[in-house]
Enzyme design. Sequence first.
Site, short mmCIF file in Angstrom:
data_model
loop_
_atom_site.label_atom_id
_atom_site.label_comp_id
_atom_site.label_asym_id
_atom_site.label_seq_id
_atom_site.Cartn_x
_atom_site.Cartn_y
_atom_site.Cartn_z
N GLU A 191 0.84 -1.20 0.00
CA GLU A 191 0.00 0.00 0.00
C GLU A 191 0.88 1.25 0.00
OE1 GLU A 191 -3.28 -0.37 2.88
OE2 GLU A 191 -3.12 1.79 3.23
N GLU A 201 -3.03 10.52 3.06
CA GLU A 201 -4.27 10.76 3.81
C GLU A 201 -4.27 12.20 4.26
OE1 GLU A 201 -5.79 8.23 7.00
OE2 GLU A 201 -4.65 6.56 6.16
N ASP A 244 0.19 5.32 0.61
CA ASP A 244 -0.91 6.16 1.11
C ASP A 244 -0.64 7.65 1.15
OD1 ASP A 244 -2.44 4.00 2.01
OD2 ASP A 244 -1.47 3.99 3.96
N GLY A 287 -5.57 14.76 17.64
CA GLY A 287 -5.56 13.54 18.42
C GLY A 287 -6.94 13.10 18.90
N ASP A 290 -12.62 10.14 16.14
CA ASP A 290 -12.05 9.53 17.35
C ASP A 290 -10.53 9.70 17.41
OD1 ASP A 290 -12.12 7.86 15.09
OD2 ASP A 290 -11.93 6.06 16.31
N THR A 295 1.46 10.32 5.19
CA THR A 295 1.87 9.35 4.16
C THR A 295 2.36 8.07 4.84
OG1 THR A 295 4.18 10.10 4.08
CG2 THR A 295 2.63 11.21 2.59
N ARG A 331 9.82 5.36 19.74
CA ARG A 331 8.96 4.32 19.18
C ARG A 331 9.73 3.05 18.83
NH1 ARG A 331 5.66 5.35 13.59
NH2 ARG A 331 4.88 3.23 13.31
C1 LIG Z 1 -4.98 21.14 13.45
O1 LIG Z 1 -4.53 22.34 14.00
C2 LIG Z 1 -3.79 22.21 15.20
C3 LIG Z 1 -3.47 23.60 15.73
O2 LIG Z 1 -2.81 24.37 14.74
C4 LIG Z 1 -2.55 21.37 14.96
O3 LIG Z 1 -1.87 21.15 16.18
C5 LIG Z 1 -2.94 20.05 14.34
O4 LIG Z 1 -1.79 19.29 14.01
C6 LIG Z 1 -3.75 20.29 13.08
N1 LIG Z 1 -4.09 19.09 12.32
C7 LIG Z 1 -4.76 18.05 12.77
C8 LIG Z 1 -5.06 16.98 11.81
O5 LIG Z 1 -5.13 17.95 13.93
#
Ligand SMILES: *[C@@H]1O[C@H](CO)[C@@H](O)[C@H](O)[C@H]1NC(C)=O
Length: 285
Positions: A100, A104, A102, A198, A193, A118, A273
């Site tokens: 694969e 995303e 990727d 996060g 989720d 990626t 990790r």
């Molecule tokens: C969304 O924005 C925050 C604050 O700028 C950042 O920490 C985070 O990495 C960004 N992207 C995602 C997918 O959460």
Amino acid sequence: MAGSVGFTYSFLLIASLFAAASAGNFYRDFDITWGDGRGKILNNGQMLTLSLDKASGSGFQSKNEYLFGRIDMQLKLVPGNSAGTVTAYYLSSQGAAHDEIDFEFLGNVSGQPYTLHTNVFSEGKGGREQQFRLWFDPTADFHTYSILWNPQRIIFSVDGTAIREFKNFESIGVPFPKSQAMRIYSSLWNADDWATQGGRVKTDWSKAPFTASYRNFNANACIWSNGKSSCSSTSASRNNAWLTEELDTTSQARMKWVQKNYMIYNYCTDKQRFPQGLPKECTAL
Ligand SMILES: *[C@@H]1O[C@H](CO)[C@@H](O)[C@H](O)[C@H]1NC(C)=O
């Protein structure tokens, strides 16, 4: 089901004689595979859109399976508050030991940047994540996302700028995707989720449906069908440079610059990790 193929250099020679560019039409090249009407082909096959609402996302896949190629697609991502949405665009074979490649795109709240994620799986094993910020707003316009996949390397590019290279390191025992044909897949789905900050920021369903758009699909590729690889194509335009393409010095320098300024995660530097040591491809030259 993607079969395994005996790959030989005579195949490459034949491939290089017949490889041809093919400008895409979504009706001809893709099937919308899920989403109950949320995926749409428009403008006589020149445009495709996927959408996501609270009940379902949607997705499509290529009719063809490819064994090596240079595959370009233009995407315009979900605008506004796209928190919790994930637009996945990738090549994949099937089965437990699948390969694969990727891209995303992880959405974000309005005004906050997308994350471009990626990964590369070979023989069922992934865990090779690299994540980037983009140097433009990927929701304001279409941008070209490309995967170059030949027997020596995989190169991810954005608007013609290489951002990541995964080299063939079979010589030191790292499996490389080269014997399973892959389809192109894309889907727009909800992953609130984990996807945004996060998982702390949830999807705002009052903004649904969320829509991502696709156009200008182009494949210079070898098509795998009935146990044979055929690099011929309906197009008159011939271009086989991708089969042996590598990054020149300028492109390498530019890739390093992007990685220095826009990379936000690299499995190859994540020593916590991998306490027993970084993966072999990370320390090979
Ligand atoms: C969304 O924005 C925050 C604050 O700028 C950042 O920490 C985070 O990495 C960004 N992207 C995602 C997918 O959460």
